[in-house]
Structures are given as structure tokens and as C-alpha cells.
Design a protein around this motif. Structure first.
Motif, PDB file in Angstrom:
ATOM      1  N   CYS A  48       0.697  -1.222   0.092  1.00  0.00           N
ATOM      2  CA  CYS A  48      -0.161  -0.066  -0.088  1.00  0.00           C
ATOM      3  C   CYS A  48       0.823   1.272   0.105  1.00  0.00           C
ATOM      4  CB  CYS A  48      -0.968   0.091   1.297  1.00  0.00           C
ATOM      5  SG  CYS A  48      -0.132  -0.453   3.002  1.00  0.00           S
ATOM      6  N   ASP A  49       1.916   1.195   0.602  1.00  0.00           N
ATOM      7  CA  ASP A  49       2.874   2.416   0.925  1.00  0.00           C
ATOM      8  C   ASP A  49       3.573   2.676  -0.371  1.00  0.00           C
ATOM      9  OD1 ASP A  49       1.937   2.681   3.272  1.00  0.00           O
ATOM     10  OD2 ASP A  49       4.124   2.043   4.182  1.00  0.00           O
ATOM     11  N   PRO A  64      -0.184   4.772   4.096  1.00  0.00           N
ATOM     12  CA  PRO A  64      -1.388   4.167   4.351  1.00  0.00           C
ATOM     13  C   PRO A  64      -1.199   3.127   5.440  1.00  0.00           C
ATOM     14  CG  PRO A  64      -0.742   3.882   2.098  1.00  0.00           C
ATOM     15  CD  PRO A  64       0.132   4.720   2.717  1.00  0.00           C
ATOM     16  N   LYS A  65      -0.158   2.389   5.399  1.00  0.00           N
ATOM     17  CA  LYS A  65      -0.361   1.218   6.422  1.00  0.00           C
ATOM     18  C   LYS A  65      -0.151   1.652   7.749  1.00  0.00           C
ATOM     19  CE  LYS A  65       3.884  -0.674   6.962  1.00  0.00           C
ATOM     20  NZ  LYS A  65       4.914  -1.487   6.756  1.00  0.00           N
ATOM     21  N   PHE A  66       0.585   2.933   7.983  1.00  0.00           N
ATOM     22  CA  PHE A  66       0.444   3.491   9.568  1.00  0.00           C
ATOM     23  C   PHE A  66      -0.889   3.843   9.658  1.00  0.00           C
ATOM     24  CE2 PHE A  66       0.705   7.299  11.929  1.00  0.00           C
ATOM     25  CZ  PHE A  66       1.098   6.749  13.212  1.00  0.00           C
ATOM     26  N   GLU A  70      -1.793  -0.021  11.454  1.00  0.00           N
ATOM     27  CA  GLU A  70      -0.905   0.285  12.546  1.00  0.00           C
ATOM     28  C   GLU A  70      -1.502   1.194  13.767  1.00  0.00           C
ATOM     29  OE1 GLU A  70       3.032   1.267  11.383  1.00  0.00           O
ATOM     30  OE2 GLU A  70       3.109  -0.824  10.382  1.00  0.00           O
ATOM     31  N   GLN A  71      -2.055   2.295  13.286  1.00  0.00           N
ATOM     32  CA  GLN A  71      -2.776   3.272  14.015  1.00  0.00           C
ATOM     33  C   GLN A  71      -4.127   2.776  14.631  1.00  0.00           C
ATOM     34  OE1 GLN A  71      -2.783   7.934  14.135  1.00  0.00           O
ATOM     35  NE2 GLN A  71      -3.704   7.210  12.136  1.00  0.00           N
ATOM     36  N   TRP A  72      -4.872   1.946  14.045  1.00  0.00           N
ATOM     37  CA  TRP A  72      -5.895   1.186  14.519  1.00  0.00           C
ATOM     38  C   TRP A  72      -5.393   0.224  15.807  1.00  0.00           C
ATOM     39  CZ3 TRP A  72      -8.664  -2.951  15.779  1.00  0.00           C
ATOM     40  CH2 TRP A  72      -9.867  -3.034  16.021  1.00  0.00           C
ATOM     41  N   ARG A  73      -4.223  -0.368  15.756  1.00  0.00           N
ATOM     42  CA  ARG A  73      -3.949  -1.313  16.855  1.00  0.00           C
ATOM     43  C   ARG A  73      -3.400  -0.288  17.892  1.00  0.00           C
ATOM     44  NH1 ARG A  73      -0.808  -4.029  12.323  1.00  0.00           N
ATOM     45  NH2 ARG A  73      -1.992  -5.884  11.774  1.00  0.00           N
ATOM     46  N   HIS A 110      -8.977   4.652   7.067  1.00  0.00           N
ATOM     47  CA  HIS A 110      -8.718   6.217   7.011  1.00  0.00           C
ATOM     48  C   HIS A 110      -9.734   6.990   7.353  1.00  0.00           C
ATOM     49  CE1 HIS A 110      -5.272   4.588   4.149  1.00  0.00           C
ATOM     50  NE2 HIS A 110      -4.911   4.106   5.343  1.00  0.00           N
ATOM     51  N   ASN A 111     -10.914   6.817   6.582  1.00  0.00           N
ATOM     52  CA  ASN A 111     -12.156   7.525   6.761  1.00  0.00           C
ATOM     53  C   ASN A 111     -12.332   7.529   8.359  1.00  0.00           C
ATOM     54  OD1 ASN A 111     -12.589   8.905   4.106  1.00  0.00           O
ATOM     55  ND2 ASN A 111     -13.541   6.723   3.418  1.00  0.00           N
ATOM     56  N   THR A 112     -12.573   6.566   8.943  1.00  0.00           N
ATOM     57  CA  THR A 112     -12.964   6.520  10.483  1.00  0.00           C
ATOM     58  C   THR A 112     -11.771   7.293  10.981  1.00  0.00           C
ATOM     59  OG1 THR A 112     -13.782   4.215   9.872  1.00  0.00           O
ATOM     60  CG2 THR A 112     -13.351   4.818  12.090  1.00  0.00           C
TER      61      THR A 112
END
Length: 456
Positions: A48-49, A64-66, A70-73, A110-112
Motif C-alpha cells: 500500500c505504501d 497508508p499502512k500506518f 498500525e494506527q488502529w492497533r 482512514h475515513n474512520t
């Protein structure tokens, strides 16, 4: 004694039959989106990156991976974790969705995250928030401007006014505002007789084609903001082409699809529009209509982003019955055969440099126009490659992102310059702005060429 001969200390116990089982509450109960399955599917390959156009030109953007898994975790495991403000640098082109080999719902994440950042962390009195709110709610300002289009067109591109807008709001003065039409699409639609006139036109077309005059061919048109206020010729072409094929067209009540609101984290604004749009389209779908859109970002919103982000009665039915307009004809009519037998003369007998918008790629439509028009007599068409245009709706209108937007678009500009034609073609109105801004080419919509080729 060899290891193989060592006595084992393993002492298996009786299996847990479930009677005393206490499930581990990994994530506490929450009304938030449960994106854990998607996050768990990410194995950090970084595809994705490498496909992110923003990361390609901005070394500081974490990619996008972060922004997604990653950010969600981090958010689920750290009570005091706050959304990283780099989420506002994502342009919402959604290319990462297509690139991911594991089907991780990156754009939904990302939208969330962006919605939460804007709702809970962004200063509502900041210039950035006010600017983004104005840009995201383009329909509101366009409704006012379309009442006095000549004055609006002068004022919006008046040099000193643009300078003030950049200095006070951060709206770049490098771009020209698109002109507002003297007559909106909806005004034209009403003046020609609305749905009743379309029904009569469609019935006459069916008779010419040897079809049943009362055949059940009907579509509901989602024109979006730009076709209504700025390029009504696209909406008119859509109506005439569909009527030529015997389709009755209706134009229901509608609001902005929400695309610019998703990109700016204004999810409450987007939901208010979605409730109107879903209600209108769901009622018509129940009556046998299909929903069609001439803008690929609008069809993308109704098909994918609505059901990912909102829970509204009828939303799944609307998503399942929404199509991009040319895609719909390609499915239900012999469009390719009809174009092979047609020819174009006059204004649109040109060589076109075609750009497939990112949101068309997300829907598998990137080759549609090239495949359809390459055998059309009197025109030529050339695909200018896979690159993103860089404007991504409101993204390229922000002063701090203008240069980045143009860097992303450089590859497309170069390919357009190398192409045989000096007229551009695309389905996305903001990609059209970027193409025109970067090359000076006139930009047309595929529906306009279909009208020139097929409508008598």
C-alpha cells in the motif's frame, strides 16, 4: 543420551469443554467500527505504501499502512492514544485499497480515523477547520453562486479576492475557480419537462429500435454537484444518451455524495447527505429503477463508502444497484458494437488523451473508455498511464498542499504532453480541473463523446 531419547516434561491436561471458559476481552465493548478483522489481515508487506501517490512525493508522510492497520492497533491498545495529525495528509485517492493483496479495508480505516481526528482533536475555531468545512460543503457555496453566476464567476477569480482567500483561509490562488453555469442541470431538466418528457422520449426511442414501447427500462440519475452547477452539458449528454437507448430517466432529490466530506473528516455532514440520497434512491430501486452516476467518485461513494461508514435503512440495496453511467450501458446494451458502427464529425472529432481517475480504478473501470472508443471512426484515444492526477477533490485546493498536488500530477502531465491529442478526457470533474490546469487542454467527459456518436 540424545535429545530424541530425553523424557518429556509435557503433561497434557483434560481439554476445556467450555463449561468454565471465560472469554478474554481483548477489546472492550464499543460502538466504534470493528475493524479488527481488517487490521489482523495486514501482514505489513508495505505494498500500500509503495502505491501511495502522496508517500511517493512526501518523505514525511508515514503512508497508508500506518494510517490504517498500525494506527488502529495503537488506538485499541493504548487508552491515551490520539490519532496522528498526518491523517489529514491522506488524499483519499483509495489506491491503497486496490493495492492491498490481503483485502485490508484501508480507506475505511482512514475515513474512520480522519473523522475521529476532526471530531475530537481538531480546533473548530481554527482556520484549517473553517477552510476545510467550506471546501467540503461545496454544494452550499455553489447553490448561492449559481443564483448569480456571472457575478460569482467574476468575483471568484478576481485577483485581489483570491489573494485574500489564500492569506486568510489557505485556499490556493494558483488555480482558477471553475465557472458556474448560467443554467444548472436541474433547471434545464425542469424546463424540458422532467420525468414526463423523458418517459415520452424513451418510448419513442424504443419504437424506433423495434422494442416494446412499454418496456421496463428506467434509471435514477445521481448527477452530483459538479454536473449540476458547473458542467450541465455532462448531465444533458447522459440524459440524451440513455433516452436514445430507450431508458426513462428520473432525477430524484439529492445532496452531495459526501466524497469531499470523507476526505476532510466531516462525517456528520456526509451522513446528513447520505440519509437524503439513500432515501431517494432506495424508494426508486424498490420501484425497479437502477441508480447511475456520471462522476466516478459519486458512484464510488454510493457503492462502497456509504455501506462502510453508515448504517441507514436501504443502504445495501442502493449500493448493490448503483452503477457508473457508461458501465451501465456497457452491461445492458451492445455499446461497443454500436460505437464500432458509428462515426463522429465536428467539434469532437479529435484525438483524446484519456486519464482514468483513481476512483474509476477502484471500480474496475480504468480501461472502459479506451476499449469503447478506440474503434470509433473519427476519433483517437490514448491512455496516459496509471498515475494519479494529484488533485483528489479538495486536496489540491489547499494552499499548503498545492505544490504536492502538482508533483503527483507531473507524470500525468508529461504523458498527456507526449500523447497525440491535445484534448483530455476523464470521468472525474476534479481530475478534469487538474488536467486542464497542468496542460491547458480542453477536457471532455466520455458521455459527451457518446452523445456525439450515438444520439440522432
Amino acid at each position: 543420551m540424545s535429545d530424541a531419547e530425553s523424557p518429556t516434561e509435557f503433561d497434557p491436561t483434560a481439554p476445556n469443554t467450555g463449561e468454565d471458559f471465560e472469554p478474554v476481552d481483548v477489546f472492550p465493548d464499543s460502538d466504534d467500527f470493528d475493524l479488527r478483522p481488517g487490521a489482523d489481515s495486514c501482514y505489513k508487506c508495505s505494498t500500500c505504501d509503495t502505491n501511495c501517490p502522496v508517500a511517493e512525493v512526501d518523505d514525511e508522510f508515514p503512508g497508508p499502512k500506518f494510517q490504517g492497520p498500525e494506527q488502529w492497533r495503537l488506538k485499541q491498545n493504548e487508552d491515551d492514544y490520539t490519532i496522528d495529525d498526518s491523517i489529514t495528509d491522506c488524499s483519499n485517492c483509495m489506491r491503497c485499497d486496490n493495492a492491498c493483496p490481503s483485502g485490508v479495508p484501508l480507506s475505511q480505516m482512514h475515513n474512520t480515523a480522519r473523522g475521529e481526528y476532526v471530531s475530537e482533536q481538531m480546533d473548530k475555531l481554527s482556520v484549517e477547520y473553517v477552510r476545510n468545512r467550506i471546501l467540503a460543503n461545496y454544494r452550499t457555496s455553489a447553490t448561492i453562486a449559481s443564483k448569480v453566476p456571472r457575478l460569482a464567476n467574476f468575483a471568484m477569480n478576481f485577483g485581489p479576492a483570491r489573494w485574500v482567500m489564500e492569506k486568510t483561509l489557505g485556499v490556493t490562488s494558483e488555480r482558477e475557480f471553475p465557472a458556474f453555469a448560467k443554467q444548472t442541470f436541474r433547471e434545464w431538466w425542469s424546463s424540458r419537462g422532467g420525468a414526463a418528457a423523458s418517459k415520452e422520449n424513451a418510448q419513442q426511442a424504443r419504437e424506433r429500435r423495434g422494442q416494446d414501447r412499454d418496456a421496463d427500462k428506467k434509471v435514477a440519475y445521481f448527477h452530483g454537484c459538479y454536473s449540476n452547477y458547473n458542467t450541465p452539458e455532462v448531465g444533458k449528454a447522459m440524459v440524451r444518451v440513455f433516452e436514445e437507448y430507450g431508458y426513462e430517466v428520473v432525477v430524484p432529490e439529492q445532496r452531495c455524495s459526501g466524497t469531499p466530506m470523507f476526505a476532510n473528516g466531516m462525517l456528520d455532514d456526509a451522513r446528513r447527505g447520505a440519509e437524503v440520497n439513500v432515501s431517494s434512491m432506495a424508494d426508486l430501486i424498490e420501484q425497479g429503477y437502477d441508480a447511475i452516476a456520471s462522476c466516478t467518485s459519486c458512484s464510488m461513494a454510493l457503492r462502497q463508502e456509504y455501506p462502510e461508514l453508515f448504517d441507514i435503512d436501504g443502504i445495501d440495496e442502493v449500493a448493490a444497484n448503483t452503477f457508473e453511467s457508461v458501465e451501465y450501458l456497457r452491461i445492458h446494451e451492445d455499446l461497443k458494437g454500436d460505437l464500432r458502427a458509428a462515426d463522429v464529425e465536428g467539434d469532437l472529432a479529435r484525438e483524446f488523451a484519456y486519464h482514468a481517475p483513481c476512483h474509476a480504478r477502484n471500480q474496475g473501470l480504468e480501461r472502459q473508455s479506451v476499449e469503447l472508443f478506440r474503434d470509433l471512426e473519427g476519433v483517437g484515444i490514448e491512455d496516459v498511464g496509471e498515475s494519479c492526477s494529484g488533485i483528489s477533490g479538495t486536496y489540491g485546493w489547499k494552499a499548503e498542499k498545492y505544490e504536492k498536488s502538482m508533483k503527483i500530477g507531473d507524470e500525468m502531465f508529461d504523458h498527456m504532453d507526449d500523447a497525440s491529442g491535445d484534448t483530455g478526457m476523464t470521468e472525474c470533474p476534479t481530475c478534469a480541473m487538474q488536467m486542464e490546469h497542468g496542460t491547458g487542454y480542453d477536457i471532455r467527459h466520455p458521455l459527451e463523446l457518446l452523445e456525439a456518436a450515438l444520439v440522432e
